[in-house]
Design an enzyme around this catalytic site. Structure first.
Site, PDB file in Angstrom:
ATOM      1  N   ASP A 148      46.932 -38.584  48.486  1.00  0.00           N
ATOM      2  CA  ASP A 148      46.036 -39.444  49.270  1.00  0.00           C
ATOM      3  C   ASP A 148      46.117 -40.905  48.815  1.00  0.00           C
ATOM      4  O   ASP A 148      46.674 -41.203  47.766  1.00  0.00           O
ATOM      5  CB  ASP A 148      44.587 -38.973  49.087  1.00  0.00           C
ATOM      6  CG  ASP A 148      44.280 -37.743  49.929  1.00  0.00           C
ATOM      7  OD1 ASP A 148      44.917 -37.564  50.972  1.00  0.00           O
ATOM      8  OD2 ASP A 148      43.386 -36.972  49.518  1.00  0.00           O
ATOM      9  N   ARG A 191      51.580 -34.340  49.308  1.00  0.00           N
ATOM     10  CA  ARG A 191      51.139 -35.440  50.171  1.00  0.00           C
ATOM     11  C   ARG A 191      49.920 -36.093  49.536  1.00  0.00           C
ATOM     12  O   ARG A 191      48.777 -35.799  49.912  1.00  0.00           O
ATOM     13  CB  ARG A 191      50.829 -34.904  51.574  1.00  0.00           C
ATOM     14  CG  ARG A 191      52.106 -34.692  52.386  1.00  0.00           C
ATOM     15  CD  ARG A 191      51.854 -33.844  53.608  1.00  0.00           C
ATOM     16  NE  ARG A 191      51.701 -32.438  53.235  1.00  0.00           N
ATOM     17  CZ  ARG A 191      51.657 -31.433  54.097  1.00  0.00           C
ATOM     18  NH1 ARG A 191      51.742 -31.661  55.385  1.00  0.00           N
ATOM     19  NH2 ARG A 191      51.526 -30.189  53.667  1.00  0.00           N
ATOM     20  N   ARG A 196      40.137 -33.178  43.086  1.00  0.00           N
ATOM     21  CA  ARG A 196      39.019 -34.129  43.012  1.00  0.00           C
ATOM     22  C   ARG A 196      37.664 -33.422  43.167  1.00  0.00           C
ATOM     23  O   ARG A 196      36.664 -33.858  42.603  1.00  0.00           O
ATOM     24  CB  ARG A 196      39.210 -35.229  44.049  1.00  0.00           C
ATOM     25  CG  ARG A 196      40.405 -36.133  43.675  1.00  0.00           C
ATOM     26  CD  ARG A 196      40.888 -36.981  44.841  1.00  0.00           C
ATOM     27  NE  ARG A 196      39.813 -37.778  45.390  1.00  0.00           N
ATOM     28  CZ  ARG A 196      39.862 -38.380  46.578  1.00  0.00           C
ATOM     29  NH1 ARG A 196      40.943 -38.272  47.347  1.00  0.00           N
ATOM     30  NH2 ARG A 196      38.854 -39.088  47.001  1.00  0.00           N
TER      31      ARG A 196
END
Lengths: 254, 254
Positions: free
Chosen positions: A54, A52, A197
């Protein structure tokens, strides 16, 4: 009519999307593909995506699956679907798989890439991120080794979870230097929200000298998100591919 | 206050622009730079660009110049201007040049690149164009040789001009094969409107076998636009750089 389970591999440019997952009043990759499938098939199908991603995150090889009850040949999802898809989504491949295949649950390895740029660019600016400070990739190369193997990655999860909730195994973690780019590549069983990230943000702190190489290891082992670095922007992140056990691709079993 | 002539080298992503040149109610590169300069300097300046690129055409090294009557250091145009520019325009370099320098008139060589893609992509789709037919780059390599030297390029000019109006000298014309891309690069004194995009469209007809290699030469020599191929889309085109005689860069002469 027989029910078929179709697996598609897709590339997308995340720039114009509010991420993968359907959200009300937002343009998402899942929504665009479901809309295209409805145009092709004449009825609604729900798709399951392996990752999923972002908003702003790209995919070179995202995997999704969905069930249909049509005799439409599987190639239609590679060649026929494209006229209903916007040009920032491409179906690279489509194949029939066994009915119990689930692209999210059955994935055994996911590869992600984060592209750091050394130079501010206009061309391709949505496909890499340039830190505003200087950093030494050699220090980052030493730190990435600590990521290998099984760990509780709570330090690098967006929300502080209970211990054990962020368990994964990293098979490979590399820093690759190119002329203009520094590329971080990581392969693992699974990733948690914002994990890559935050890892890149923490590796950059090592690269600029604000976190020692040993401290990087301590942050990982202490499972404390507050000690890790900031979350870097999504635009440098690519879902490269998703792997499955070979036996999941036999469409004979109905 | 002394008047200075400033030369800037710029990169831009042409995707979001209606080309270089100022047009009413359109977003253009020239307009964005002039607006940024007004914010920096407090007064309006008009800039001259070396190449008036069309909508969708990119630049890796466009050159422009403008005159100011401020004591502001030349580095301000490299470092100070960026906070007023959108992220699809980057100033790569700024230098003071002699007062009579004109970026358009004084250019002695311009290099352009057209990127053809072998594969439909979502990532980077605005930076190349994929023909829907197959073509043989080897045939195109043979045809490009005819472009070298001085010619009247009327066959490859958008509007049929009087003979002699489309005179230029081509110093280099290459077809470069990469894994995913076929790149056409051309260096010449000057280019006319749509000239490179029509040359590429015609080279592709050679590559797919609808125009013979010798016919390519005949089309060039007969100066007849109606015999040439179609104009390929702008998104594959890049202005790579612009060259000037060395003596034009001496700022001592006021």
């Amino acid at each position: 009519m027989i029910i078929k389970n179709i697996k598609i591999t897709i590339e997308y440019d995340g720039t114009g999307f509010s991420g993968w997952q359907v959200q009300p009043d937002k343009r998402t990759v899942q929504q665009e593909i479901e809309t295209a499938l409805k145009s092709l098939l004449g009825y609604e199908v729900k798709i399951i995506g392996a990752g999923r991603t972002d908003a702003g995150v790209h995919a070179l090889g995202q995997v999704a699956n969905f069930k249909i009850n049509s005799d439409i040949p599987v190639d239609a999802f590679k060649f026929g679907l494209k006229k209903y898809l916007p040009d920032d989504i491409i179906v690279l491949n489509a194949e029939q798989v066994q009915l119990n295949f689930n692209s999210r649950r059955d994935a055994v390895k996911r590869t992600y890439r984060y592209v750091l740029s050394r130079k501010k660019r206009a061309i391709g600016r949505n496909y890499s991120w340039m830190p505003l400070f200087t950093f030494d990739p050699e220090l980052m190369k030493k730190a990435v080794r600590f990521l290998l193997g099984e760990h509780d990655f709570s330090s690098f999860c967006k929300v502080k979870s209970n211990t054990g909730d962020c368990l994964s195994t990293v098979f490979r973690a590399d820093i690759i230097e190119e002329e203009e780019y520094i590329i971080f590549e990581i392969e693992a069983i699974r990733f948690f929200h914002n994990m890559i990230r935050i890892i890149v943000g923490t590796l950059l702190e090592v690269g600029r000298g604000t976190i020692d190489i040993d401290d990087f290891n301590n942050i990982l082992n202490n499972r404390d998100r507050t000690k890790a670095g900031p979350t870097v922007p999504p635009k440098g992140l690519f879902l490269v591919n998703v792997e499955y056990p070979k036996n999941k691709f036999n469409p004979e079993e109905k």
